[in-house]
Every structure is written in structure tokens, then in C-alpha cells.
Design a protein around this motif. Structure first.
Motif, mmCIF file in Angstrom:
data_model
loop_
_atom_site.group_PDB
_atom_site.id
_atom_site.type_symbol
_atom_site.label_atom_id
_atom_site.label_comp_id
_atom_site.label_asym_id
_atom_site.label_seq_id
_atom_site.Cartn_x
_atom_site.Cartn_y
_atom_site.Cartn_z
ATOM 1 N N THR A 43 0.853 -1.200 0.000
ATOM 2 C CA THR A 43 0.000 0.000 0.000
ATOM 3 C C THR A 43 0.885 1.245 0.000
ATOM 4 N N PRO A 44 0.547 2.264 -0.793
ATOM 5 C CA PRO A 44 1.348 3.491 -0.795
ATOM 6 C C PRO A 44 1.575 4.017 0.616
ATOM 7 N N LEU A 45 2.772 4.535 0.844
ATOM 8 C CA LEU A 45 3.190 4.910 2.188
ATOM 9 C C LEU A 45 2.288 5.965 2.813
ATOM 10 N N VAL A 46 1.970 7.015 2.070
ATOM 11 C CA VAL A 46 1.144 8.086 2.632
ATOM 12 C C VAL A 46 -0.245 7.562 2.987
ATOM 13 N N THR B 184 -0.043 5.336 6.167
ATOM 14 C CA THR B 184 0.191 6.166 7.349
ATOM 15 C C THR B 184 -1.075 6.933 7.723
ATOM 16 N N ALA B 185 -1.753 7.490 6.717
ATOM 17 C CA ALA B 185 -2.965 8.257 6.985
ATOM 18 C C ALA B 185 -4.042 7.394 7.637
ATOM 19 N N TRP B 186 -4.225 6.177 7.128
ATOM 20 C CA TRP B 186 -5.251 5.308 7.699
ATOM 21 C C TRP B 186 -4.912 4.901 9.131
ATOM 22 N N TRP C 184 9.151 8.339 9.348
ATOM 23 C CA TRP C 184 9.470 7.145 10.135
ATOM 24 C C TRP C 184 9.231 5.872 9.334
ATOM 25 N N PHE C 185 8.061 5.769 8.720
ATOM 26 C CA PHE C 185 7.740 4.561 7.964
ATOM 27 C C PHE C 185 8.552 4.471 6.665
ATOM 28 N N THR C 186 8.957 5.616 6.122
ATOM 29 C CA THR C 186 9.850 5.590 4.965
ATOM 30 C C THR C 186 11.184 4.952 5.340
ATOM 31 N N GLY C 187 11.704 5.338 6.499
ATOM 32 C CA GLY C 187 12.941 4.737 6.975
ATOM 33 C C GLY C 187 12.810 3.250 7.215
#
Length: 214
Positions: free
Chosen positions: A91-94, A97-99, A145-148
Motif C-alpha cells: 500500500t502506498p506509504l502516505v 500512514t494516513a489510515w 518514520w515509515f519511509t525509513g
């Protein structure tokens, strides 16, 4: 995290949460099968020593509940980070994270209404503070954070996470006017030393691996 921020000096609360990245090293081993390296273990050991010294030196000035809530938030955050990586489905990162933030907010909403009641209309200054916390300190911070976590091994993220005390100490001393005892400054130096040791060893390991491949 919010409770510990109210009960502890920001510098102490931030350095206490360095146990979170350290826990991630062992969770990554247990859940993701990422075996910890000597670099990770050395950095973790120094980080734990620094945290123990810091909290011990300030034992007479901090609230036990603040320490407990800080460590609890750290543990839950670390477990969630590792599981989010294990269960990632592309799932796309943004979006992911948003959900996560939306669901977390909806879960907290009934509790907030019961405990605190309906909030008052914020002043312009309070609205600006809420905007900063929501957009920068939460939205952008979580995406970073989740990108890392997606780009690096979890244990390496844990070692880099030991840099958190730098921010806490600087903000606590320069902005909030807090003061650390000499032993606490030594403890902070030990934690930062763990970051240095981990990063130097990582680089050497990478160079060694490259030489073997050549």
C-alpha cells in the motif's frame, strides 16, 4: 507519550524512549528474522547503560508514572513498527500512514469525550499549536518514520533512533529552561556514543562486504 511529556522533563522523557529503538533490534530478530549484528548490540548496550544512568540520576526528581508511561509508549510503538513492516502489502506509504492515524484518532475520540469532555474553542495560538502537532510532528514525522522502516533494516533504524535524545536535550535545556545533573550529561554522552559506535561499525561492515564481493 502525552502523559509522560506532562510528568517528566522533556530531556528525560526523550532519552528514556531510546529504549524503543533498542527493543526494535530484538523484535526484528524475533519477528523479521533479522539477526542482530555486533554493531547493533554494541550500540544497544551503550544506549541501555545511558538510559539507566539518566533515570537513576534523576530518580528523586521524576514521577514513576511518567517513566512507566514513557516506556509503555515506547514498547507499543516498537511492536507496531515491526508488525507494520512484516504485514506490509505494498500500500502506498502516505495512504497507509494516513489510515493508521485516522483509526488511532477514532479509537481515542470516545475516551477523550468521556475523560475530558467537549474541548473548548481553541484560540489562534492554540490552533497554530494543534496545526503544528498534527501536520509536522505527527503527519510528516510518521511518513518519515515509515519511509525509513521500508528503506533500511529495522535494527539499523533502531540505532539511528538513538539520535532522539539530541532533540530532547536541546529543546529541554535551550527552550524549556531545564537543567541536567552532571551524571545525566554523562548518560546522554553514552547514548550518543552508542550511535557513533553503531554507525562506524556499520560502515566498516559495508566496506568489508564490498571487499569480499570484489
Amino acid at each position: 507519550t502525552t502523559i509522560s511529556a506532562h510528568l517528566l522533563p522533556s530531556s528525560v522523557a526523550t532519552v528514556t524512549t531510546t529504549a524503543g529503538p533498542i527493543l526494535m533490534i530484538f523484535l526484528a530478530w524475533a519477528i523479521l528474522r533479522e539477526r542482530p549484528t555486533a554493531a547493533a548490540l554494541a550500540g544497544a548496550g551503550m544506549g541501555i547503560l545511558g538510559v539507566v544512568l539518566l533515570v537513576g540520576a534523576a530518580a528523586g526528581a521524576i514521577e514513576p508514572l511518567g517513566v512507566a508511561t514513557s516506556l509503555g509508549a515506547m514498547a507499543l510503538s516498537s511492536i507496531g513498527a515491526i508488525l507494520s513492516r512484516k504485514w506490509s502489502d505494498g500500500t502506498p506509504l502516505v495512504a497507509s500512514t494516513a489510515w493508521q492515524l485516522i483509526v488511532g484518532g477514532l479509537l481515542l475520540l470516545p475516551l477523550a469525550l468521556v475523560v475530558e469532555g467537549v474541548p473548548a474553542v481553541p484560540t489562534p495560538v492554540q490552533f497554530a499549536a494543534y496545526a503544528w502537532i498534527s501536520i509536522v510532528a505527527t503527519g510528516i514525522a510518521y511518513v518519515a518514520w515509515f519511509t525509513g522502516l521500508r528503506a533500511l533494516p529495522a535494527q539499523r533504524v533502531g540505532i539511528v533512533g538513538l539520535l532522539n535524545p539530541v532533540t530532547g536535550v536541546l529543546l529541554g535545556t535551550l527552550i524549556a529552561g531545564e537543567h541536567l545533573a552532571p551524571l545525566q550529561w554523562v548518560a546522554v554522552a553514552i547514548v550518543l556514543g552508542g550511535v557513533v559506535v553503531g554507525q562506524l561499525t556499520w560502515r566498516r561492515g559495508a566496506l568489508h562486504g564490498a571487499s569480499l564481493k570484489a
